[in-house]
Design an enzyme around this catalytic site. Structure first.
Site, PDB file in Angstrom:
ATOM      1  N   ARG A 104      11.214 -48.432 -18.073  1.00  0.00           N
ATOM      2  CA  ARG A 104      10.331 -47.760 -16.292  1.00  0.00           C
ATOM      3  C   ARG A 104      11.422 -48.090 -15.758  1.00  0.00           C
ATOM      4  O   ARG A 104      12.144 -49.491 -15.510  1.00  0.00           O
ATOM      5  CB  ARG A 104       9.151 -49.008 -16.613  1.00  0.00           C
ATOM      6  CG  ARG A 104       7.854 -48.296 -17.196  1.00  0.00           C
ATOM      7  CD  ARG A 104       6.689 -48.984 -16.626  1.00  0.00           C
ATOM      8  NE  ARG A 104       6.694 -50.735 -16.592  1.00  0.00           N
ATOM      9  CZ  ARG A 104       5.665 -51.127 -15.871  1.00  0.00           C
ATOM     10  NH1 ARG A 104       4.270 -50.594 -15.764  1.00  0.00           N
ATOM     11  NH2 ARG A 104       5.971 -52.133 -15.339  1.00  0.00           N
ATOM     12  N   THR A 108      10.227 -46.966  -9.366  1.00  0.00           N
ATOM     13  CA  THR A 108       8.827 -45.310  -9.852  1.00  0.00           C
ATOM     14  C   THR A 108       7.872 -45.940 -10.737  1.00  0.00           C
ATOM     15  O   THR A 108       6.671 -45.049 -11.037  1.00  0.00           O
ATOM     16  CB  THR A 108       9.588 -44.449 -10.028  1.00  0.00           C
ATOM     17  OG1 THR A 108      10.191 -43.671 -11.184  1.00  0.00           O
ATOM     18  CG2 THR A 108      10.766 -43.506  -8.972  1.00  0.00           C
ATOM     19  N   ASP A 200       6.555 -59.610 -19.071  1.00  0.00           N
ATOM     20  CA  ASP A 200       7.698 -58.897 -19.867  1.00  0.00           C
ATOM     21  C   ASP A 200       8.174 -58.820 -20.770  1.00  0.00           C
ATOM     22  O   ASP A 200       8.496 -60.221 -21.694  1.00  0.00           O
ATOM     23  CB  ASP A 200       8.692 -58.456 -19.006  1.00  0.00           C
ATOM     24  CG  ASP A 200       9.558 -57.506 -18.928  1.00  0.00           C
ATOM     25  OD1 ASP A 200       9.778 -57.438 -20.442  1.00  0.00           O
ATOM     26  OD2 ASP A 200      10.203 -56.788 -18.450  1.00  0.00           O
ATOM     27  N   ASP A 203      11.253 -59.009 -22.351  1.00  0.00           N
ATOM     28  CA  ASP A 203      12.174 -59.869 -21.707  1.00  0.00           C
ATOM     29  C   ASP A 203      11.426 -61.739 -22.596  1.00  0.00           C
ATOM     30  O   ASP A 203      12.492 -62.145 -23.422  1.00  0.00           O
ATOM     31  CB  ASP A 203      11.985 -60.489 -20.475  1.00  0.00           C
ATOM     32  CG  ASP A 203      13.052 -59.568 -19.730  1.00  0.00           C
ATOM     33  OD1 ASP A 203      13.576 -58.931 -20.353  1.00  0.00           O
ATOM     34  OD2 ASP A 203      11.853 -59.027 -18.444  1.00  0.00           O
TER      35      ASP A 203
HETATM   36  C1  PRP Z   1       7.143 -52.653 -21.086  1.00  0.00           C
HETATM   37  C2  PRP Z   1       6.776 -51.881 -22.053  1.00  0.00           C
HETATM   38  C3  PRP Z   1       6.299 -50.560 -22.636  1.00  0.00           C
HETATM   39  C4  PRP Z   1       5.793 -49.616 -20.926  1.00  0.00           C
HETATM   40  C5  PRP Z   1       4.619 -50.064 -20.783  1.00  0.00           C
HETATM   41  O1  PRP Z   1       8.975 -51.581 -21.308  1.00  0.00           O
HETATM   42  O2  PRP Z   1       7.402 -52.301 -23.316  1.00  0.00           O
HETATM   43  O3  PRP Z   1       7.297 -49.483 -22.959  1.00  0.00           O
HETATM   44  O4  PRP Z   1       7.016 -50.798 -20.467  1.00  0.00           O
HETATM   45  O5  PRP Z   1       5.197 -49.735 -19.660  1.00  0.00           O
HETATM   46  P1  PRP Z   1       4.116 -48.096 -19.189  1.00  0.00           P
HETATM   47  O6  PRP Z   1       2.656 -48.516 -19.889  1.00  0.00           O
HETATM   48  O7  PRP Z   1       3.632 -48.903 -17.235  1.00  0.00           O
HETATM   49  O8  PRP Z   1       5.018 -47.467 -18.828  1.00  0.00           O
HETATM   50  P2  PRP Z   1      10.118 -51.553 -20.537  1.00  0.00           P
HETATM   51  O9  PRP Z   1      10.092 -50.385 -20.213  1.00  0.00           O
HETATM   52  O10 PRP Z   1      10.146 -52.828 -19.455  1.00  0.00           O
HETATM   53  O11 PRP Z   1      11.414 -51.032 -21.421  1.00  0.00           O
HETATM   54  P3  PRP Z   1      11.199 -52.911 -22.495  1.00  0.00           P
HETATM   55  O12 PRP Z   1      10.885 -52.718 -24.332  1.00  0.00           O
HETATM   56  O13 PRP Z   1      13.148 -51.968 -22.726  1.00  0.00           O
HETATM   57  O14 PRP Z   1      11.576 -53.976 -21.986  1.00  0.00           O
HETATM   58  N1  URA Z   2       5.884 -54.104 -19.478  1.00  0.00           N
HETATM   59  C1  URA Z   2       5.151 -55.487 -19.923  1.00  0.00           C
HETATM   60  O1  URA Z   2       6.507 -55.691 -20.729  1.00  0.00           O
HETATM   61  N2  URA Z   2       4.142 -55.523 -19.316  1.00  0.00           N
HETATM   62  C2  URA Z   2       3.590 -55.187 -18.582  1.00  0.00           C
HETATM   63  O2  URA Z   2       2.744 -56.380 -17.892  1.00  0.00           O
HETATM   64  C3  URA Z   2       3.394 -54.272 -18.018  1.00  0.00           C
HETATM   65  C4  URA Z   2       4.526 -53.580 -18.543  1.00  0.00           C
END
Ligand code: PRP
Ligand code: URA
Length: 209
Positions: A104, A108, A200, A203
């Site tokens: 994400r 944005t 998160d 993380d």
């Molecule tokens: C997080 C999570 C989803 C997304 C959800 O991933 O694992 O993929 O955010 O958010 P959304 O419904 O608003 O799209 P992130 O983009 O943080 O990436 P990561 O898994 O690499 O940490």
């Molecule tokens: N992605 C995450 O990892 N946590 C949230 O709460 C939203 C998006």
């Protein structure tokens, strides 16, 4: 309109409480996500079709049952979806695994695709798209688009925690995809995080910050 299932099994709900707790460290968080994913796999596969097969037990012939058709495909959304993959594979060891890499954009909140690798027989398989978090829904919508563009027609979406905004967005864009959750939370905050959520997921799974 697609259906939304929230698994209320006590073991799932109990473990989810520890997953949400900010005092839970990386090792335990990872183990719990893995365990809950396995329990959710047990529930999500309830309607898999069976076929009768003839076998021989040590005592004699028997008509028994096996899962019919092609094995399932799992598609974790990188990175956090990886945390749920092994737990599901323990339940469905013959499943094929594809990957969709999305992050994400922090400004944005729009998903950015950086990797896609799927099994070749994509149009013949049922897929479970996996991500712990369904927040705005952008990542799940994009991952499902990515699969559909490559020929997938039969999918389910499985997440640990969702916001109502994300569920509504996926239902609007993909009314054919049922959604399976461990919890449907209250809302998104101004940064697009699920409230109360679990923070998160990527993380917390991988110890990055
Ligand atoms: C997080 C999570 C989803 C997304 C959800 O991933 O694992 O993929 O955010 O958010 P959304 O419904 O608003 O799209 P992130 O983009 O943080 O990436 P990561 O898994 O690499 O940490
Ligand atoms: N992605 C995450 O990892 N946590 C949230 O709460 C939203 C998006």
């Amino acid at each position: 309109m697609s259906k939304v299932y929230v698994f209320d099994h006590p073991l799932i709900q109990h473990k989810l409480t520890y997953i949400r707790d900010k005092e839970t460290g990386t090792k335990e968080f990872r183990e719990l996500v893995d365990e809950v994913a396995g329990l959710m796999a047990f529930e999500i596969t309830r309607d898999l079709p069976l076929q009768e097969v003839e076998i021989e037990t040590p005592v004699g012939p028997a008509t028994s049952k096996k899962i019919a058709g092609k094995k399932l495909g799992l598609v974790p959304i990188l990175r956090a979806g990886l945390g749920m993959t092994d737990g599901i594979l323990r339940m469905i060891p013959a499943a094929k695994v594809g990957h969709v890499g999305l992050y994400r954009d922090p400004e944005t909140l729009m998903p950015v695709e950086y990797y896609v690798k799927l099994p070749t027989d994509v149009n013949e398989r049922e897929f479970i798209v996996i991500d712990p978090m369904l927040a705005t829904g952008g990542s799940a919508i994009e991952a499902i688009n990515s699969l559909k563009k490559r020929g997938a027609t039969n999918m389910k979406l499985m997440c640990l925690v969702a916001a109502p905004e994300g569920v509504a967005a996926v239902q609007k864009e993909h009314p054919d995809i049922d959604i399976y959750l461990a919890a449907l939370d209250e809302k998104l905050n101004e940064k697009g995080y699920i409230v109360p959520g679990l923070g998160d997921a990527g993380d917390r799974l991988f110890g990055t910050k």
